[in-house]
Design a protein around this motif. Structure first.
Motif, PDB file in Angstrom:
ATOM      1  N   ALA A   1      37.479  29.522 -44.051  1.00 28.41           N
ATOM      2  CA  ALA A   1      38.258  28.161 -44.301  1.00 28.41           C
ATOM      3  C   ALA A   1      40.169  28.603 -43.871  1.00 28.41           C
ATOM      4  O   ALA A   1      41.030  28.309 -43.230  1.00 28.41           O
ATOM      5  CB  ALA A   1      38.150  26.825 -44.886  1.00 28.41           C
ATOM      6  N   LEU A   2      39.915  29.945 -45.381  1.00 24.01           N
ATOM      7  CA  LEU A   2      41.764  30.312 -45.510  1.00 24.01           C
ATOM      8  C   LEU A   2      42.041  31.055 -43.947  1.00 24.01           C
ATOM      9  O   LEU A   2      42.853  30.876 -43.578  1.00 24.01           O
ATOM     10  CB  LEU A   2      41.367  31.515 -46.804  1.00 24.01           C
ATOM     11  N   HIS A   3      41.157  31.915 -43.957  1.00 23.50           N
ATOM     12  CA  HIS A   3      41.308  32.243 -42.026  1.00 23.50           C
ATOM     13  C   HIS A   3      41.389  31.889 -41.555  1.00 23.50           C
ATOM     14  O   HIS A   3      43.237  31.652 -40.808  1.00 23.50           O
ATOM     15  CB  HIS A   3      40.161  33.079 -41.233  1.00 23.50           C
ATOM     16  N   ARG A   4      41.114  30.645 -40.524  1.00 20.13           N
ATOM     17  CA  ARG A   4      41.268  29.446 -40.447  1.00 20.13           C
ATOM     18  C   ARG A   4      42.904  28.600 -40.157  1.00 20.13           C
ATOM     19  O   ARG A   4      43.295  28.924 -38.962  1.00 20.13           O
ATOM     20  CB  ARG A   4      40.023  28.746 -39.772  1.00 20.13           C
ATOM     21  N   SER A   5      42.695  28.625 -41.469  1.00 15.53           N
ATOM     22  CA  SER A   5      44.483  27.745 -41.817  1.00 15.53           C
ATOM     23  C   SER A   5      45.310  28.509 -41.693  1.00 15.53           C
ATOM     24  O   SER A   5      45.978  28.588 -40.797  1.00 15.53           O
ATOM     25  CB  SER A   5      43.460  27.295 -43.241  1.00 15.53           C
ATOM     26  N   ILE A   6      44.737  29.837 -42.285  1.00 12.50           N
ATOM     27  CA  ILE A   6      46.267  30.825 -42.171  1.00 12.50           C
ATOM     28  C   ILE A   6      46.435  30.971 -40.269  1.00 12.50           C
ATOM     29  O   ILE A   6      47.495  31.078 -39.587  1.00 12.50           O
ATOM     30  CB  ILE A   6      45.931  31.695 -42.604  1.00 12.50           C
ATOM     31  N   ASN A   7      45.697  30.569 -39.560  1.00  7.22           N
ATOM     32  CA  ASN A   7      46.148  31.602 -38.198  1.00  7.22           C
ATOM     33  C   ASN A   7      46.398  30.503 -37.679  1.00  7.22           C
ATOM     34  O   ASN A   7      47.049  30.510 -36.426  1.00  7.22           O
ATOM     35  CB  ASN A   7      44.574  32.057 -37.442  1.00  7.22           C
ATOM     36  N   GLN A   8      46.288  29.209 -38.043  1.00  6.59           N
ATOM     37  CA  GLN A   8      46.620  28.173 -36.881  1.00  6.59           C
ATOM     38  C   GLN A   8      48.044  27.876 -37.402  1.00  6.59           C
ATOM     39  O   GLN A   8      48.586  26.829 -36.399  1.00  6.59           O
ATOM     40  CB  GLN A   8      45.642  26.710 -38.263  1.00  6.59           C
TER      41      GLN A   8
END
Length: 129
Positions: free
Chosen positions: A30-37
């Motif tokens: 989820a952290l990976h997705r949030s940062i990339n967003q």
């Protein structure tokens, strides 16, 4: 010549990881997705780099993690910021604010330079001293 993307990717990854974990404890994917967003296209983060950083941050004491079995699927390691991490996050804020001032100045001066291209003919003519 354009600055190479690889030189800049990940430079402030820790700052974003700390910020998002301060907002809400979260698991790695989820952290990976949030940062990339949050990041512009040329600055996307590789999951492997993020997971290495999370392990390093946990070893430094800026994050702590626990296994969570909430929800369906496999257990997930959930990361939460620590008091040491909050101090580091404040340091990141100060550093980024100072860099932003410098970058804003650069952009202003560059934009002003572009408005008067005729004054820089000497830079295009190698014989002109």
């Amino acid at each position: 010549m354009r600055p190479r993307e690889s030189n800049r990717q990940g430079r402030h990854l820790a700052s974003f990881a700390l910020l998002l974990c301060a907002e809400e404890p979260t698991h790695g994917l989820a952290l990976h997705r949030s940062i990339n967003q949050l990041l512009p296209e040329g600055l996307k983060v590789d999951a492997g780099n993020l997971y290495r950083l999370l392990r390093e941050m946990e070893a430094r004491g800026t994050l702590r993690s626990e296994w969570s079995t909430v929800g369906s699927g496999a257990a997930r390691r959930v990361y939460q910021i620590t008091p040491v991490g909050l101090d580091e996050l404040a340091d990141w804020h100060e550093d980024i604010a100072h860099r932003r001032q410098a970058f804003d100045l650069f952009i202003q001066r560059y934009d002003a330079l572009r408005c008067r291209p005729a004054t820089h003919e000497h830079l295009r003519n190698p014989l002109n001293e």
